[in-house]
Scaffold this motif. Structure first.
Motif, PDB file in Angstrom:
ATOM      1  N   ASP A  59       0.067  -9.514  -4.280  1.00  0.00           N
ATOM      2  CA  ASP A  59      -1.043  -8.639  -3.907  1.00  0.00           C
ATOM      3  C   ASP A  59      -0.962  -8.177  -2.454  1.00  0.00           C
ATOM      4  N   ARG A  62       0.480  -4.582  -1.349  1.00  0.00           N
ATOM      5  CA  ARG A  62      -0.251  -3.302  -1.345  1.00  0.00           C
ATOM      6  C   ARG A  62      -0.756  -2.968   0.054  1.00  0.00           C
ATOM      7  N   THR A  66       0.396   0.159   2.762  1.00  0.00           N
ATOM      8  CA  THR A  66      -0.597   1.241   2.848  1.00  0.00           C
ATOM      9  C   THR A  66      -0.552   2.023   4.159  1.00  0.00           C
ATOM     10  N   PHE A  67      -0.294   1.323   5.276  1.00  0.00           N
ATOM     11  CA  PHE A  67      -0.343   2.015   6.568  1.00  0.00           C
ATOM     12  C   PHE A  67       0.993   1.915   7.305  1.00  0.00           C
ATOM     13  N   GLY A  71      -0.668   3.531  12.032  1.00  0.00           N
ATOM     14  CA  GLY A  71      -1.950   3.592  11.325  1.00  0.00           C
ATOM     15  C   GLY A  71      -2.083   4.743  10.351  1.00  0.00           C
ATOM     16  N   TYR A  73      -1.821   6.735   6.947  1.00  0.00           N
ATOM     17  CA  TYR A  73      -1.894   6.362   5.533  1.00  0.00           C
ATOM     18  C   TYR A  73      -0.623   6.822   4.814  1.00  0.00           C
ATOM     19  N   PHE A  75       0.568   7.708   1.672  1.00  0.00           N
ATOM     20  CA  PHE A  75       0.256   7.997   0.267  1.00  0.00           C
ATOM     21  C   PHE A  75       1.539   8.106  -0.562  1.00  0.00           C
ATOM     22  N   ALA A  76       2.648   8.477   0.085  1.00  0.00           N
ATOM     23  CA  ALA A  76       3.948   8.495  -0.607  1.00  0.00           C
ATOM     24  C   ALA A  76       4.688   7.231  -0.184  1.00  0.00           C
ATOM     25  N   LYS A  77       4.967   6.396  -1.144  1.00  0.00           N
ATOM     26  CA  LYS A  77       5.455   5.060  -0.797  1.00  0.00           C
ATOM     27  C   LYS A  77       6.938   5.023  -0.422  1.00  0.00           C
ATOM     28  N   ALA A  78       7.664   6.114  -0.686  1.00  0.00           N
ATOM     29  CA  ALA A  78       9.067   6.131  -0.260  1.00  0.00           C
ATOM     30  C   ALA A  78       9.207   6.650   1.168  1.00  0.00           C
ATOM     31  N   ARG A  98       6.310  -7.376  -9.380  1.00  0.00           N
ATOM     32  CA  ARG A  98       5.024  -6.734  -9.088  1.00  0.00           C
ATOM     33  C   ARG A  98       4.965  -6.289  -7.620  1.00  0.00           C
ATOM     34  N   ASP A 101       6.975  -3.189  -7.197  1.00  0.00           N
ATOM     35  CA  ASP A 101       6.276  -2.020  -7.751  1.00  0.00           C
ATOM     36  C   ASP A 101       5.131  -1.564  -6.852  1.00  0.00           C
ATOM     37  N   LEU A 102       4.613  -2.456  -6.017  1.00  0.00           N
ATOM     38  CA  LEU A 102       3.573  -2.043  -5.065  1.00  0.00           C
ATOM     39  C   LEU A 102       4.202  -1.382  -3.836  1.00  0.00           C
ATOM     40  N   PRO A 105       6.587   2.103  -6.096  1.00  0.00           N
ATOM     41  CA  PRO A 105       6.085   2.149  -7.467  1.00  0.00           C
ATOM     42  C   PRO A 105       7.085   2.731  -8.475  1.00  0.00           C
ATOM     43  N   ALA A 106       7.301   1.972  -9.512  1.00  0.00           N
ATOM     44  CA  ALA A 106       8.166   2.362 -10.653  1.00  0.00           C
ATOM     45  C   ALA A 106       9.636   2.520 -10.271  1.00  0.00           C
TER      46      ALA A 106
END
Lengths: 226, 275
Positions: A59, A62, A66-67, A71, A73, A75-78, A98, A101-102, A105-106
């Motif tokens: 957990d 995530r 995120t940041f 600082g 954000y 939003f695109a995790k790559a 898991r 994937d956080l 993702p995928a």
């Protein structure tokens, strides 16, 4: 093969990196794993992880993802601005899966599908042509405009670490550029040591850029005709 | 009735997500964690329209070939009727795409069990306030573009009114169509006013925009996760006492509504799965 088995096999064959994350197998018998930012490898191997902040459990991934360090954000995790300064300790393959994937993702599932030759890639024109609502106009972008956007939006120079698999359409490959050549593996690791981040169709951020660009093209055309 | 476990199925919770607000996707992950903890599905995943994993990547998240898709949306409309089916290539209640069968459930917001959640949230935000002295306002976005976007809220107002909860008045109000939430003090005949935002997350609308319309904040502030102090109720404003809750979707029990929609899907479309 299940995704968990794919991951287990990949690790046993020496893969140890995905995106900016290093995967260390602490104990294959338990099994237990440790993740850290690739920039923190030297500290992570020191006693007490060289002072890196220690997190436990999937957990926590995530929040870590995120940041950015400043600082922003993510939003695109790559995006190539994953924060460093931490170690994440995980127990069991499910936790590792898991957490990955956080962070990305995928990415594992998409890579596994590519390995099995069952990955569906959607070219840009197909992606744009099925947009509705406010994004419908994105389909009007010219080929030249789309090629320019790939150079100006995609690739590590613009903070995206994914390897682009799609073309403009089945007959129109992307023009050669740093973005179109990128392997999906940050750093200079050999391909057999990392799970590449793959872009199987243009993301919604790119579609939004196409919408803006196609509007600008339409306005420029109108201005030229006036 | 307890939820019958589905050890061979995956649950896919679909959210809107945001490219600007980091709190937007938090409730979806919270709901997924809650359901995962209960061990009711083999796998539980989230996917999004504006964040990752995208709807298009979602099939690659799971080994399961039987997948329940629950839109964690408050109403039926453009996203649940057009975008989600299009992106997942769904053509009916159950669709098999490349060897995986997707069961498309209704969005959480239109399930009748939302009424209990709204009343619970209204009581929690205004403890000690006698409903007979209060007006309950359920507020949403509202848009002239889609009638369905407000239907879920109007339905809830009717259900709450009929529920015997005892509020002096219950009404709906919206950001962008009448009755306007900005006129909350005129909509409420009582001194006490309880406002519950009918949104899934404390994203930009419920946490940043509506507080300005209510008069709690002078201007749009930072996102919830980037503030040091969460707002404190009540707010003495415009001659009344205002209680403003967090978005209904942040309620932990929304996980139960997700399960309710899966159970309802089985009842309607897969009676054999309920046996």
């Amino acid at each position: 093969m299940s995704l968990a088995d794919t991951l287990r096999q990949a690790l046993s064959h020496g893969l140890h990196r995905i995106g900016q994350i290093e995967i260390r197998t602490i104990d294959p018998a338990v099994p237990a794993y440790r993740l850290c930012h690739a920039d923190d490898l030297a500290q992570a191997d020191q006693p007490a992880f060289g002072g890196l902040a220690v997190h436990r459990g999937a957990d926590a991934a995530r929040e870590l993802a995120t940041f950015s360090p400043d600082g922003e954000y993510r939003f695109a995790k790559a995006q190539t601005n994953l924060s460093s300064g931490w170690v994440l300790v995980l127990e069991g393959l499910d936790e590792l899966h898991r957490a990955l994937d956080l962070f990305y993702p995928a990415a594992l599932g998409v890579w596994a599908a590519q390995q099995d030759r069952r990955l569906e890639v959607q070219h840009l024109r197909d992606k744009l042509n099925r947009q509705t609502g406010m994004y419908r106009f994105a389909r009007n972008i010219s080929d030249a405009g789309a090629q320019r956007l790939v150079r100006e939006v995609c690739g590590p120079a613009h903070q995206c670490a994914k390897r682009i698999l799609w073309q403009l359409d089945a007959n129109t490959p992307l023009e050669d550029s740093e973005a179109s050549r990128y392997t999906g593996i940050p750093g200079d690791l050999p391909a057999n040591e990392a799970i590449p981040l793959l872009c199987r169709e243009a993301c919604n951020h790119f579609v939004a850029e196409c919408r803006q660009a196609s509007k600008a093209e339409a306005e420029a055309k109108k201005a030229a005709g006036d | 009735m307890p939820f019958a476990p589905k050890p061979d199925s995956a649950l896919l919770i679909v959210g809107h997500g945001s490219t600007e607000n980091p709190d937007s996707s938090t409730p979806y992950f919270d709901h997924a964690d809650e359901i995962r903890r209960r061990g009711l599905f083999r796998e539980v995943h989230c996917c999004f329209w504006k964040e990752e994993p995208s709807l298009r990547e979602a099939p690659y998240l799971t080994d399961c070939t039987d997948i329940y898709v629950v839109p964690d949306f408050i109403s039926e409309g453009y996203f649940t009727q057009e975008v989600i089916p299009r992106e997942l290539e769904l053509t009916g209640p159950s669709t098999t795409v490349r060897g995986k069968t997707f069961h498309y459930c209704l969005p959480v917001g239109i399930h009748p069990s939302m009424t209990g959640l709204l009343l619970r949230r209204a009581r929690e935000v205004a403890p000690g306030v006698d409903p007979a002295t209060a007006t309950l306002i359920i507020t949403g976005h509202g848009t002239g573009l889609n009638q369905n976007s407000t239907k879920a809220i109007r339905d809830q107002v009717e259900l709450i009114t009929a529920s015997g909860a005892g509020y002096a008045a219950v009404t709906d109000a919206y950001m962008e169509e009448q009755p306007f939430i900005a006129e909350w003090d005129q909509l409420a005949p009582t001194k006490n006013v309880v406002v519950v935002p009918f949104f899934i997350s404390d994203g930009s609308h419920s946490y940043q925009d509506i507080p300005v319309l209510l008069g709690i904040e002078p201007e749009v502030g930072p996102a919830a996760s980037q503030r040091d102090v969460f707002r404190h109720n009540p707010h003495p404003l415009r001659g009344k006492t205002l209680y403003y809750s967090s978005a209904i979707g942040t309620e932990r029990h929304l996980a139960d509504v997700i399960l309710d929609q899966v159970a309802d899907f089985d009842l309607r479309h897969r009676p054999a799965a309920t046996a």
